[in-house]
Design a protein around this motif. Structure first.
Motif, PDB file in Angstrom:
ATOM      1  N   GLU A 191       0.835  -1.191   0.000  1.00 60.31           N
ATOM      2  CA  GLU A 191       0.000   0.000   0.000  1.00 60.31           C
ATOM      3  C   GLU A 191       0.883   1.260   0.000  1.00 60.31           C
ATOM      4  O   GLU A 191       1.493   1.594   1.012  1.00 60.31           O
ATOM      5  N   PRO A 192       0.972   1.971  -1.128  1.00 64.50           N
ATOM      6  CA  PRO A 192       1.821   3.171  -1.194  1.00 64.50           C
ATOM      7  C   PRO A 192       1.440   4.249  -0.183  1.00 64.50           C
ATOM      8  O   PRO A 192       2.287   5.061   0.197  1.00 64.50           O
ATOM      9  N   GLU A 193       0.176   4.264   0.261  1.00 64.81           N
ATOM     10  CA  GLU A 193      -0.269   5.261   1.228  1.00 64.81           C
ATOM     11  C   GLU A 193      -0.032   4.824   2.673  1.00 64.81           C
ATOM     12  O   GLU A 193      -0.505   5.483   3.599  1.00 64.81           O
ATOM     13  N   ASN A 194       0.681   3.732   2.865  1.00 69.75           N
ATOM     14  CA  ASN A 194       1.000   3.255   4.211  1.00 69.75           C
ATOM     15  C   ASN A 194       1.967   4.226   4.882  1.00 69.75           C
ATOM     16  O   ASN A 194       3.046   4.489   4.348  1.00 69.75           O
ATOM     17  N   PRO A 195       1.636   4.762   6.069  1.00 71.54           N
ATOM     18  CA  PRO A 195       2.490   5.780   6.688  1.00 71.54           C
ATOM     19  C   PRO A 195       3.591   5.222   7.581  1.00 71.54           C
ATOM     20  O   PRO A 195       4.351   6.006   8.162  1.00 71.54           O
ATOM     21  N   ILE A 196       3.696   3.891   7.703  1.00 70.51           N
ATOM     22  CA  ILE A 196       4.617   3.361   8.702  1.00 70.51           C
ATOM     23  C   ILE A 196       5.544   2.262   8.181  1.00 70.51           C
ATOM     24  O   ILE A 196       6.549   1.947   8.809  1.00 70.51           O
ATOM     25  N   ILE A 197       5.270   1.667   7.020  1.00 71.30           N
ATOM     26  CA  ILE A 197       6.109   0.574   6.514  1.00 71.30           C
ATOM     27  C   ILE A 197       7.043   1.080   5.415  1.00 71.30           C
ATOM     28  O   ILE A 197       8.231   1.262   5.639  1.00 71.30           O
ATOM     29  N   GLY A 198       6.552   1.298   4.206  1.00 67.91           N
ATOM     30  CA  GLY A 198       7.378   1.878   3.152  1.00 67.91           C
ATOM     31  C   GLY A 198       8.718   1.209   2.991  1.00 67.91           C
ATOM     32  O   GLY A 198       8.818   0.001   2.748  1.00 67.91           O
ATOM     33  N   VAL A 199       9.796   1.984   3.143  1.00 66.84           N
ATOM     34  CA  VAL A 199      11.147   1.478   2.896  1.00 66.84           C
ATOM     35  C   VAL A 199      11.630   0.518   3.973  1.00 66.84           C
ATOM     36  O   VAL A 199      12.704  -0.069   3.849  1.00 66.84           O
ATOM     37  N   ARG A 200      10.850   0.330   5.024  1.00 68.46           N
ATOM     38  CA  ARG A 200      11.218  -0.671   6.034  1.00 68.46           C
ATOM     39  C   ARG A 200      11.028  -2.084   5.502  1.00 68.46           C
ATOM     40  O   ARG A 200      11.607  -3.026   6.050  1.00 68.46           O
ATOM     41  N   ALA A 201      10.208  -2.244   4.486  1.00 69.51           N
ATOM     42  CA  ALA A 201       9.967  -3.555   3.877  1.00 69.51           C
ATOM     43  C   ALA A 201      10.962  -3.808   2.755  1.00 69.51           C
ATOM     44  O   ALA A 201      11.472  -2.867   2.131  1.00 69.51           O
ATOM     45  N   PHE A 202      11.209  -5.076   2.461  1.00 66.75           N
ATOM     46  CA  PHE A 202      12.144  -5.424   1.390  1.00 66.75           C
ATOM     47  C   PHE A 202      11.570  -5.150   0.005  1.00 66.75           C
ATOM     48  O   PHE A 202      12.320  -5.148  -0.970  1.00 66.75           O
ATOM     49  N   GLY A 203      10.265  -4.943  -0.093  1.00 69.67           N
ATOM     50  CA  GLY A 203       9.699  -4.652  -1.397  1.00 69.67           C
ATOM     51  C   GLY A 203       8.207  -4.887  -1.428  1.00 69.67           C
ATOM     52  O   GLY A 203       7.557  -5.105  -0.396  1.00 69.67           O
ATOM     53  N   SER A 204       7.657  -4.853  -2.629  1.00 73.08           N
ATOM     54  CA  SER A 204       6.216  -4.942  -2.832  1.00 73.08           C
ATOM     55  C   SER A 204       5.773  -6.286  -3.410  1.00 73.08           C
ATOM     56  O   SER A 204       4.575  -6.484  -3.618  1.00 73.08           O
ATOM     57  N   ARG A 205       6.700  -7.179  -3.680  1.00 74.22           N
ATOM     58  CA  ARG A 205       6.363  -8.501  -4.210  1.00 74.22           C
ATOM     59  C   ARG A 205       6.550  -9.543  -3.105  1.00 74.22           C
ATOM     60  O   ARG A 205       7.662  -9.704  -2.584  1.00 74.22           O
ATOM     61  N   PRO A 206       5.490 -10.252  -2.727  1.00 71.77           N
ATOM     62  CA  PRO A 206       5.592 -11.193  -1.614  1.00 71.77           C
ATOM     63  C   PRO A 206       6.712 -12.207  -1.760  1.00 71.77           C
ATOM     64  O   PRO A 206       7.436 -12.492  -0.793  1.00 71.77           O
ATOM     65  N   GLU A 207       6.885 -12.741  -2.958  1.00 69.50           N
ATOM     66  CA  GLU A 207       7.918 -13.767  -3.131  1.00 69.50           C
ATOM     67  C   GLU A 207       9.322 -13.182  -2.949  1.00 69.50           C
ATOM     68  O   GLU A 207      10.217 -13.836  -2.392  1.00 69.50           O
ATOM     69  N   GLY A 208       9.521 -11.941  -3.401  1.00 67.65           N
ATOM     70  CA  GLY A 208      10.815 -11.305  -3.216  1.00 67.65           C
ATOM     71  C   GLY A 208      11.076 -10.990  -1.752  1.00 67.65           C
ATOM     72  O   GLY A 208      12.186 -11.212  -1.232  1.00 67.65           O
ATOM     73  N   VAL A 209      10.080 -10.462  -1.071  1.00 65.28           N
ATOM     74  CA  VAL A 209      10.217 -10.180   0.362  1.00 65.28           C
ATOM     75  C   VAL A 209      10.514 -11.477   1.111  1.00 65.28           C
ATOM     76  O   VAL A 209      11.376 -11.514   1.997  1.00 65.28           O
ATOM     77  N   ALA A 210       9.826 -12.550   0.746  1.00 65.07           N
ATOM     78  CA  ALA A 210      10.038 -13.831   1.413  1.00 65.07           C
ATOM     79  C   ALA A 210      11.488 -14.297   1.279  1.00 65.07           C
ATOM     80  O   ALA A 210      12.099 -14.776   2.245  1.00 65.07           O
TER      81      ALA A 210
END
Length: 484
Positions: free
Chosen positions: A126-145
């Motif tokens: 969710e691009p409008e998320n105010p708390i995660i953003g760059v804290r996550a490894f990315g927007s694709r579940p398999e890549g984040v996994a």
């Protein structure tokens, strides 16, 4: 049955008093027999002195935790800082991510910290998320996994406990659980995307999970995951087979208490399946309420015994000192190299002016109880590279718009956008450095020459200068010494 061991109070560094401002918390926590502490900030040598004291004086092995999503240098001055997870995810090299986890763990253990609240296993959906953003490894579940699993493996090799967060996924929210109780109205099938990185972390041997103070009606509409037995006992324990520690996100957050008492919410969290209560403000009140709940049957003794058993087993696994160093030049140089590699030229040809430079700083990180990262590393790195900074120089814009707790919004504010427009109207070719997610480039269309740097911490400020000047090896001593 010492229920105090279910608590992890916070200890924060203060520039004037060091950790002594929390001496009452330290003494009372040790007297009560808490399970450990979470540390925020501090000079590395002072951190090591404090953790030595805590480990020595405690009657049982302690869990000493810290939020080290961006390396030990994120919190502790003198240790090695790392770029945000999104930068690692964009590079998409699992070996780099694994080394990041190992380095973070090794330096943490050297400082006496044995439990790392990372990796972030949320998916940036969710691009409008105010708390995660760059804290996550990315927007694709398999890549984040993939990267969650790599980070967990590296952390294990470095000798610290890992903690995937925020279960079952904070990536879809448009609210900040520090200041409200968000809800995710995705179907059970859609939530499989959110769960994929957690499943990968569990398969890789993650030691613990942190809960999200978020409601998921498709899983349990009665309350947030932290307080939900169907989510923690049903989904996490039985369906996903996780047997490690479950820790709450900070219980001071509105997403957990929603205007009620932290003591009452703590009883609910333990009953739902949480093993540890993070960041209580009133230890005695929480302990009293938990003891009363055990005595009157609201909390089964078996549930508390189970939690205490997991805590003791985890603390035993990471007990004892570790003889290792932190902040080595080799590690800092590597961290700077990957930070430079992660920078993205989003538009035009970002470059330094030919002569003297004037830094136009656009600050968009206000809000919340804690100040943003200092903006000292950028000018310091420019000077170290031989660049003259003067009021009559040609402008270079440094726009700071990071993801921060309690900030309450994502994106670049209208005021900051207008400031960039005004500067680029007078200086159309000025380079703009966006210290935030590259997708926010769309918010500043007048920036013809735009370099994106993922976040505003010292290492990314230094990396931007290294990228612009081609000097990747001459500023290693700056990163990690100027963040806090």
């Amino acid at each position: 049955m010492n229920v105090a061991r279910l608590l992890l109070p916070a200890i924060r560094w203060d520039a004037e008093s060091g950790f002594e401002g929390y001496r009452e918390t330290i003494e009372r926590g040790l007297e009560l027999g808490v399970g450990g502490f979470i540390l925020f900030g501090g000079e590395a040598n002072a951190v090591r002195a404090l953790t030595d004291e805590l480990h020595r004086r405690s009657l049982h092995p302690l869990l000493i935790a810290s939020d080290l999503e961006r390396g030990a240098g994120q919190q502790f001055r003198g240790a090695t800082p790392l770029p945000p997870a999104a930068a690692l995810g964009w590079l998409d090299d699992q070996a780099l991510t694994e080394r990041a986890g190992e380095l973070t763990a090794r330096e943490a253990r050297a400082l006496g910290v044995n439990w790392i609240y990372a990796p972030v296993a949320d998916v940036d959906l969710e691009p409008e998320n105010p708390i995660i953003g760059v804290r996550a490894f990315g927007s694709r579940p398999e890549g984040v996994a993939r990267h969650v699993a790599a980070w967990v493996r590296g952390c294990a090799r470095g000798g610290a406990l890992s903690c995937a967060k925020h279960f079952p996924g904070h990536g879809r929210t448009v609210g900040d659980s520090h200041i409200e109780r968000p809800a995710v109205h995705a179907s059970r099938e859609e939530l499989e995307e959110d769960l994929e990185p957690f499943r990968a972390g569990i398969a890789a041997g993650v030691d613990s999970l942190m809960t999200a103070h978020v409601v998921y009606p498709a899983l349990d509409g009665a309350g947030p995951a932290t307080l939900s037995a169907p989510i923690l006992e049903g989904l996490l324990r039985r369906e996903m087979g996780f047997g490690g520690l479950v820790v709450t996100d900070a219980i001071i957050m509105e997403g957990m208490t929603e205007g009620g008492s932290e003591a009452a919410a703590s009883v609910q969290a333990l009953a739902a399946g949480c093993d540890l209560l993070l960041y209580p403000q009133d230890n005695d009140a929480v302990i009293a309420e938990v003891q009363a709940a055990v005595e009157d049957g609201r909390l089964p003794r078996e549930r508390i015994a189970e939690a205490l058993g997991r805590i003791a087993a985890a603390a035993e696994r990471v007990a004892g000192p570790v003889d290792a160093e932190w902040g080595a030049d080799e590690d800092r140089r590597w961290a700077l190299e990957i930070a430079v590699k992660s920078l993205r030229a989003c538009r035009g040809e970002p470059r330094l002016p030919a002569g003297r430079v004037r830094i136009e700083e656009v600050e968009d990180d206000g809000g919340g109880p804690w100040p943003p990262y200092p903006r000292l590393a950028f000018p310091a790195a420019l000077r170290a590279a031989g660049v003259e900074i003067a009021d009559d120089g040609e402008p270079i814009v440094a726009l700071y718009s990071d993801i921060r707790a309690w900030k309450g919004r994502p994106g670049i504010s209208a005021a900051a956008q207008e400031r960039v427009r005004a500067i680029t109207a007078q200086h159309p070719d000025a380079t703009v450095i966006l210290f935030s997610h590259p997708r926010l480039a769309a918010d500043i269309p007048t920036a013809k020459n735009l370099l994106a740097g993922w976040g505003g911490e010292a290492i990314m400020q230094e990396a931007a200068v290294a990228w612009l000047t081609g000097r990747h090896g001459g500023m290693v001593g700056l990163a990690g010494g100027l963040d806090r």
